[in-house]
Design a protein around this motif. Sequence first.
Motif, PDB file in Angstrom:
ATOM      1  N   THR A 138       0.844  -1.192   0.000  1.00 45.91           N
ATOM      2  CA  THR A 138       0.000   0.000   0.000  1.00 45.91           C
ATOM      3  C   THR A 138       0.876   1.238   0.000  1.00 45.91           C
ATOM      4  O   THR A 138       1.759   1.380   0.854  1.00 45.91           O
ATOM      5  CB  THR A 138      -0.918   0.029   1.231  1.00 45.91           C
ATOM      6  N   ILE A 139       0.633   2.120  -0.957  1.00 43.00           N
ATOM      7  CA  ILE A 139       1.347   3.392  -1.034  1.00 43.00           C
ATOM      8  C   ILE A 139       0.364   4.500  -0.731  1.00 43.00           C
ATOM      9  O   ILE A 139      -0.651   4.661  -1.415  1.00 43.00           O
ATOM     10  CB  ILE A 139       1.980   3.600  -2.421  1.00 43.00           C
ATOM     11  N   ASP A 140       0.650   5.255   0.317  1.00 41.91           N
ATOM     12  CA  ASP A 140      -0.248   6.316   0.792  1.00 41.91           C
ATOM     13  C   ASP A 140       0.489   7.651   0.672  1.00 41.91           C
ATOM     14  O   ASP A 140       1.467   7.895   1.370  1.00 41.91           O
ATOM     15  CB  ASP A 140      -0.627   6.045   2.244  1.00 41.91           C
ATOM     16  N   GLN A 141      -0.004   8.518  -0.226  1.00 42.46           N
ATOM     17  CA  GLN A 141       0.632   9.814  -0.450  1.00 42.46           C
ATOM     18  C   GLN A 141      -0.026  10.936   0.352  1.00 42.46           C
ATOM     19  O   GLN A 141       0.289  12.101   0.146  1.00 42.46           O
ATOM     20  CB  GLN A 141       0.597  10.166  -1.935  1.00 42.46           C
ATOM     21  N   GLY A 142      -0.936  10.593   1.250  1.00 39.50           N
ATOM     22  CA  GLY A 142      -1.568  11.623   2.055  1.00 39.50           C
ATOM     23  C   GLY A 142      -3.070  11.691   1.840  1.00 39.50           C
ATOM     24  O   GLY A 142      -3.633  11.016   0.973  1.00 39.50           O
ATOM     25  N   GLN A 143      -3.720  12.552   2.599  1.00 40.99           N
ATOM     26  CA  GLN A 143      -5.178  12.625   2.591  1.00 40.99           C
ATOM     27  C   GLN A 143      -5.753  13.059   1.255  1.00 40.99           C
ATOM     28  O   GLN A 143      -6.855  12.659   0.888  1.00 40.99           O
ATOM     29  CB  GLN A 143      -5.648  13.581   3.689  1.00 40.99           C
ATOM     30  N   ASP A 144      -5.046  13.875   0.513  1.00 47.50           N
ATOM     31  CA  ASP A 144      -5.590  14.411  -0.727  1.00 47.50           C
ATOM     32  C   ASP A 144      -5.310  13.524  -1.932  1.00 47.50           C
ATOM     33  O   ASP A 144      -5.672  13.870  -3.060  1.00 47.50           O
ATOM     34  CB  ASP A 144      -5.012  15.810  -0.987  1.00 47.50           C
ATOM     35  N   MET A 145      -4.648  12.405  -1.714  1.00 45.72           N
ATOM     36  CA  MET A 145      -4.274  11.526  -2.819  1.00 45.72           C
ATOM     37  C   MET A 145      -4.881  10.144  -2.596  1.00 45.72           C
ATOM     38  O   MET A 145      -5.023   9.683  -1.464  1.00 45.72           O
ATOM     39  CB  MET A 145      -2.749  11.406  -2.916  1.00 45.72           C
ATOM     40  N   GLN A 146      -5.235   9.487  -3.694  1.00 45.17           N
ATOM     41  CA  GLN A 146      -5.804   8.150  -3.607  1.00 45.17           C
ATOM     42  C   GLN A 146      -4.715   7.136  -3.299  1.00 45.17           C
ATOM     43  O   GLN A 146      -3.611   7.203  -3.816  1.00 45.17           O
ATOM     44  CB  GLN A 146      -6.488   7.784  -4.931  1.00 45.17           C
ATOM     45  N   ARG A 147      -5.041   6.212  -2.441  1.00 39.96           N
ATOM     46  CA  ARG A 147      -4.092   5.149  -2.112  1.00 39.96           C
ATOM     47  C   ARG A 147      -3.915   4.209  -3.294  1.00 39.96           C
ATOM     48  O   ARG A 147      -4.845   3.971  -4.060  1.00 39.96           O
ATOM     49  CB  ARG A 147      -4.579   4.334  -0.915  1.00 39.96           C
ATOM     50  N   TYR A 148      -2.697   3.684  -3.407  1.00 37.42           N
ATOM     51  CA  TYR A 148      -2.423   2.655  -4.423  1.00 37.42           C
ATOM     52  C   TYR A 148      -2.128   1.345  -3.720  1.00 37.42           C
ATOM     53  O   TYR A 148      -1.389   1.317  -2.731  1.00 37.42           O
ATOM     54  CB  TYR A 148      -1.227   3.045  -5.288  1.00 37.42           C
ATOM     55  N   GLN A 149      -2.701   0.250  -4.216  1.00 40.20           N
ATOM     56  CA  GLN A 149      -2.422  -1.055  -3.646  1.00 40.20           C
ATOM     57  C   GLN A 149      -2.025  -2.040  -4.732  1.00 40.20           C
ATOM     58  O   GLN A 149      -2.664  -2.105  -5.788  1.00 40.20           O
ATOM     59  CB  GLN A 149      -3.635  -1.609  -2.888  1.00 40.20           C
ATOM     60  N   GLY A 150      -0.964  -2.767  -4.477  1.00 39.91           N
ATOM     61  CA  GLY A 150      -0.552  -3.866  -5.333  1.00 39.91           C
ATOM     62  C   GLY A 150      -0.652  -5.153  -4.535  1.00 39.91           C
ATOM     63  O   GLY A 150      -0.185  -5.227  -3.398  1.00 39.91           O
ATOM     64  N   ILE A 151      -1.297  -6.166  -5.105  1.00 37.73           N
ATOM     65  CA  ILE A 151      -1.550  -7.426  -4.394  1.00 37.73           C
ATOM     66  C   ILE A 151      -0.888  -8.574  -5.139  1.00 37.73           C
ATOM     67  O   ILE A 151      -1.030  -8.711  -6.362  1.00 37.73           O
ATOM     68  CB  ILE A 151      -3.055  -7.689  -4.245  1.00 37.73           C
ATOM     69  N   VAL A 152      -0.164  -9.387  -4.390  1.00 34.80           N
ATOM     70  CA  VAL A 152       0.499 -10.571  -4.944  1.00 34.80           C
ATOM     71  C   VAL A 152      -0.015 -11.790  -4.206  1.00 34.80           C
ATOM     72  O   VAL A 152      -0.055 -11.802  -2.963  1.00 34.80           O
ATOM     73  CB  VAL A 152       2.031 -10.484  -4.791  1.00 34.80           C
TER      74      VAL A 152
END
Length: 324
Positions: free
Chosen positions: A130-144
């Motif tokens: 999970t990559i979290d760039q802060g409240q104003d940005m959408q989280r990115y998730q990569g699942i393996v």
Amino acid sequence: MSIIPDITHGADDIVLPFHVDELDLRGRVVRLGHSVTTMIDRHGYPPEVSRLLAEATALTMLLASGLKFDGRLILQTQTDGPVRMLVVDVSTPDKVRALARFDESRLEAARLVGDNDPARLLGKGQLVMTIDQGQDMQRYQGIVALEGQGLEEAAHQYFQQSEQIDTRVRLAAAEEVVPGENGPHRAWRAGGMMVQHLPEAGSHIHRDLPPGDAPEGTTTPDPDDAWLEARALADTVEDDELVDRTLSPERLLYRLFHERGVRVMDAMRVHEHCTCNRDRIEKIVQSFTAEERRDMVENGAITVTCEYCSTSYKFAPSEFDPVE
């Protein structure tokens, strides 16, 4: 022949970026010592769990140190194995915390049959980045999907699926006995290396140009051959080389890539650091209903213990629900 200043000799808790221009290669080496020992000792994890958590921390630092923004990168495994969960939380650029959950009875059963293979201890499930760039940005998730492979292979699958960048990862962890003021004690070390093939447009057009600081007469390989060479060299790295405190990351890189010319960048420090604090925990307790808070009271107080750093915060019930 490239000369690499041995600036990190004996240093732990660092990430060292490097370039091998003739192979269009970018990479990082991580060395962890005090940080992983602190996280492991705080919880008293068994050796099998400690090794996996140390490797997961090294992997997460390799990934997080490449981010170009302030935020968080969280690696989490959820599996059906004896070590059912690993969580490593990095606040960029340099703060890391981690925890593990495991089934002691199943871990003991694995010990009895001599099965300490990390991949089988993880079992089947999934690894989530999970990559979290802060409240104003959408989280990115990569699942393996984890289907019996270790963390190295899971990292390779992550880059194939999510980044589509040729990437090779090596991870290792080891326990050692070190001297101390109160006598010898056991400590953990973790190390890792990540190499990525990042060819730039036109980087192999002018074949008649000298190959940088590589030895005279060195020829520039084709892009595919360059990656094959880089991957083969990375695969020669032994586990003990990744964690050996007497072998600096610079010397390791020189062993691997001196024929092509390797450059190192400024090393980045790594700090074990938990983000919990009393104000944050107070807000969490406040989010519960009054009835739920009443159920949380023990011995006249509401006590919340951070899963990461084991710090306990105590609150009087009247701080949230004044007595009428």
